[in-house]
Write an enzyme that holds these catalytic residues in place. Structure first.
Site, PDB file in Angstrom:
ATOM      1  N   CYS A  78      -5.917  14.421  -2.213  1.00  0.00           N
ATOM      2  CA  CYS A  78      -4.486  14.139  -2.112  1.00  0.00           C
ATOM      3  C   CYS A  78      -4.156  12.966  -3.023  1.00  0.00           C
ATOM      4  O   CYS A  78      -4.885  11.987  -3.096  1.00  0.00           O
ATOM      5  CB  CYS A  78      -4.077  13.875  -0.664  1.00  0.00           C
ATOM      6  SG  CYS A  78      -3.851  12.166  -0.221  1.00  0.00           S
ATOM      7  N   GLU A  79      -3.067  13.110  -3.757  1.00  0.00           N
ATOM      8  CA  GLU A  79      -2.747  12.090  -4.749  1.00  0.00           C
ATOM      9  C   GLU A  79      -2.148  10.830  -4.122  1.00  0.00           C
ATOM     10  O   GLU A  79      -2.027   9.816  -4.779  1.00  0.00           O
ATOM     11  CB  GLU A  79      -1.794  12.654  -5.812  1.00  0.00           C
ATOM     12  CG  GLU A  79      -0.414  12.995  -5.309  1.00  0.00           C
ATOM     13  CD  GLU A  79       0.429  13.638  -6.407  1.00  0.00           C
ATOM     14  OE1 GLU A  79      -0.136  14.145  -7.382  1.00  0.00           O
ATOM     15  OE2 GLU A  79       1.667  13.634  -6.272  1.00  0.00           O
ATOM     16  N   HIS A  80      -1.808  10.901  -2.855  1.00  0.00           N
ATOM     17  CA  HIS A  80      -1.233   9.717  -2.211  1.00  0.00           C
ATOM     18  C   HIS A  80      -2.305   8.759  -1.698  1.00  0.00           C
ATOM     19  O   HIS A  80      -2.081   7.555  -1.639  1.00  0.00           O
ATOM     20  CB  HIS A  80      -0.321  10.135  -1.053  1.00  0.00           C
ATOM     21  CG  HIS A  80       0.796  11.024  -1.489  1.00  0.00           C
ATOM     22  ND1 HIS A  80       1.176  12.145  -0.794  1.00  0.00           N
ATOM     23  CD2 HIS A  80       1.587  10.957  -2.579  1.00  0.00           C
ATOM     24  CE1 HIS A  80       2.175  12.734  -1.426  1.00  0.00           C
ATOM     25  NE2 HIS A  80       2.441  12.043  -2.510  1.00  0.00           N
ATOM     26  N   HIS A  81      -3.449   9.290  -1.285  1.00  0.00           N
ATOM     27  CA  HIS A  81      -4.491   8.443  -0.690  1.00  0.00           C
ATOM     28  C   HIS A  81      -5.853   8.593  -1.368  1.00  0.00           C
ATOM     29  O   HIS A  81      -6.798   7.912  -0.983  1.00  0.00           O
ATOM     30  CB  HIS A  81      -4.645   8.780   0.796  1.00  0.00           C
ATOM     31  CG  HIS A  81      -3.375   8.641   1.582  1.00  0.00           C
ATOM     32  ND1 HIS A  81      -2.515   9.691   1.804  1.00  0.00           N
ATOM     33  CD2 HIS A  81      -2.814   7.564   2.165  1.00  0.00           C
ATOM     34  CE1 HIS A  81      -1.473   9.272   2.501  1.00  0.00           C
ATOM     35  NE2 HIS A  81      -1.619   7.989   2.741  1.00  0.00           N
ATOM     36  N   GLN A 119      -0.621  19.517  -1.608  1.00  0.00           N
ATOM     37  CA  GLN A 119      -0.908  20.925  -1.295  1.00  0.00           C
ATOM     38  C   GLN A 119       0.210  21.857  -1.752  1.00  0.00           C
ATOM     39  O   GLN A 119      -0.038  22.965  -2.228  1.00  0.00           O
ATOM     40  CB  GLN A 119      -1.141  21.057   0.222  1.00  0.00           C
ATOM     41  CG  GLN A 119      -1.548  22.458   0.644  1.00  0.00           C
ATOM     42  CD  GLN A 119      -1.820  22.554   2.136  1.00  0.00           C
ATOM     43  OE1 GLN A 119      -2.217  21.576   2.769  1.00  0.00           O
ATOM     44  NE2 GLN A 119      -1.587  23.722   2.706  1.00  0.00           N
ATOM     45  N   HIS A 147      -6.062  17.694   6.044  1.00  0.00           N
ATOM     46  CA  HIS A 147      -5.970  16.518   5.183  1.00  0.00           C
ATOM     47  C   HIS A 147      -6.636  15.331   5.860  1.00  0.00           C
ATOM     48  O   HIS A 147      -6.182  14.884   6.918  1.00  0.00           O
ATOM     49  CB  HIS A 147      -4.501  16.192   4.899  1.00  0.00           C
ATOM     50  CG  HIS A 147      -3.824  17.233   4.052  1.00  0.00           C
ATOM     51  ND1 HIS A 147      -3.366  16.969   2.780  1.00  0.00           N
ATOM     52  CD2 HIS A 147      -3.567  18.536   4.279  1.00  0.00           C
ATOM     53  CE1 HIS A 147      -2.829  18.077   2.263  1.00  0.00           C
ATOM     54  NE2 HIS A 147      -2.946  19.041   3.164  1.00  0.00           N
ATOM     55  N   CYS A 149      -6.559  12.324   5.029  1.00  0.00           N
ATOM     56  CA  CYS A 149      -5.684  11.145   5.095  1.00  0.00           C
ATOM     57  C   CYS A 149      -4.861  11.164   6.374  1.00  0.00           C
ATOM     58  O   CYS A 149      -4.453  10.114   6.873  1.00  0.00           O
ATOM     59  CB  CYS A 149      -4.780  11.058   3.865  1.00  0.00           C
ATOM     60  SG  CYS A 149      -3.693  12.472   3.618  1.00  0.00           S
TER      61      CYS A 149
HETATM   62 ZN    ZN Z   1      -2.772  11.852   1.631  1.00  0.00          ZN
END
Ligand code: ZN
Length: 193
Positions: A78-81, A119, A147, A149
């Site tokens: 995931c590009e956020h975490h 996703q 996920h 995260c």
């Molecule tokens: Zn994430």
């Protein structure tokens, strides 16, 4: 002026220091290099080209029923975490004169999964790439993933699964086509031992 790209392993060492760790202790000494190697593998999809992957595996056939590849393993970040999300992708299309080699579809999924992703975008990229290069009557992609995260941080309950879908062409316009796809991916492998 060209921007200098900082080394990944050097940045990981900085990160370890920032987390209050001692990057020189035995267990961490080679961690920056290991993390860089792992991240380069997990983001190798940036260097791959869908056109090259698919165009060499297009075959002319008169088959015009739905082709489904289900339960394709997906591992992405995931590009956020920068934490993993993983699960299964189900990909279907209805040929319009051309089919693509079956083994290329999991490779297409890997190509987009091995990038920093969300996703939803991963799902759309797979569908739109097949639509663009194979030019079928329609494409359907469903991804079910967990996920880390969310799960590891307690944001979601254990075992909660995010489901995304992208339908194009006949899968979008024909309810019957979409229903057939969705019911086929729910079926377990009956009769396959
Ligand atoms: Zn994430």
């Amino acid at each position: 002026m060209k921007r200098t790209v900082p080394g990944v392993s050097a940045a990981v060492r900085e990160m370890l220091l920032g987390l209050g760790e001692n990057p020189d202790r035995e267990g961490l000494r080679r961690t920056p290099e290991r993390v860089e190697k792992a991240l380069r593998f997990l983001t190798a999809g940036y260097a791959q080209d869908a056109k090259q992957l698919l165009n060499q595996a297009l075959f002319t056939v008169s088959y015009d029923e739905m082709v489904i590849i289900k339960d394709i393993e997906v591992f992405s970040l995931c590009e956020h975490h920068l934490l993993p999300f993983f699960g299964k992708a189900h990909v279907a299309y209805i040929p319009n004169g051309k089919v693509v080699g079956l083994s290329k579809i999991p490779r297409l999924v890997d190509m987009f999964a091995r990038r920093l992703q969300v996703q939803e975008r991963l799902t759309v990229q797979i569908a739109e790439t097949l639509q663009r290069f194979v030019k079928p009557r329609g494409v359907g992609v469903v991804i079910e993933a967990m996920h880390l995260c969310m799960i590891m941080r307690g944001v979601e309950k254990q075992n909660s699964v995010a489901v995304t879908s992208c339908m194009r062409g006949a899968f979008r316009t024909q309810q019957q086509t979409r229903s057939e796809f969705l019911s086929l991916i729910k079926k377990k492998h009956e009769g396959l031992g």
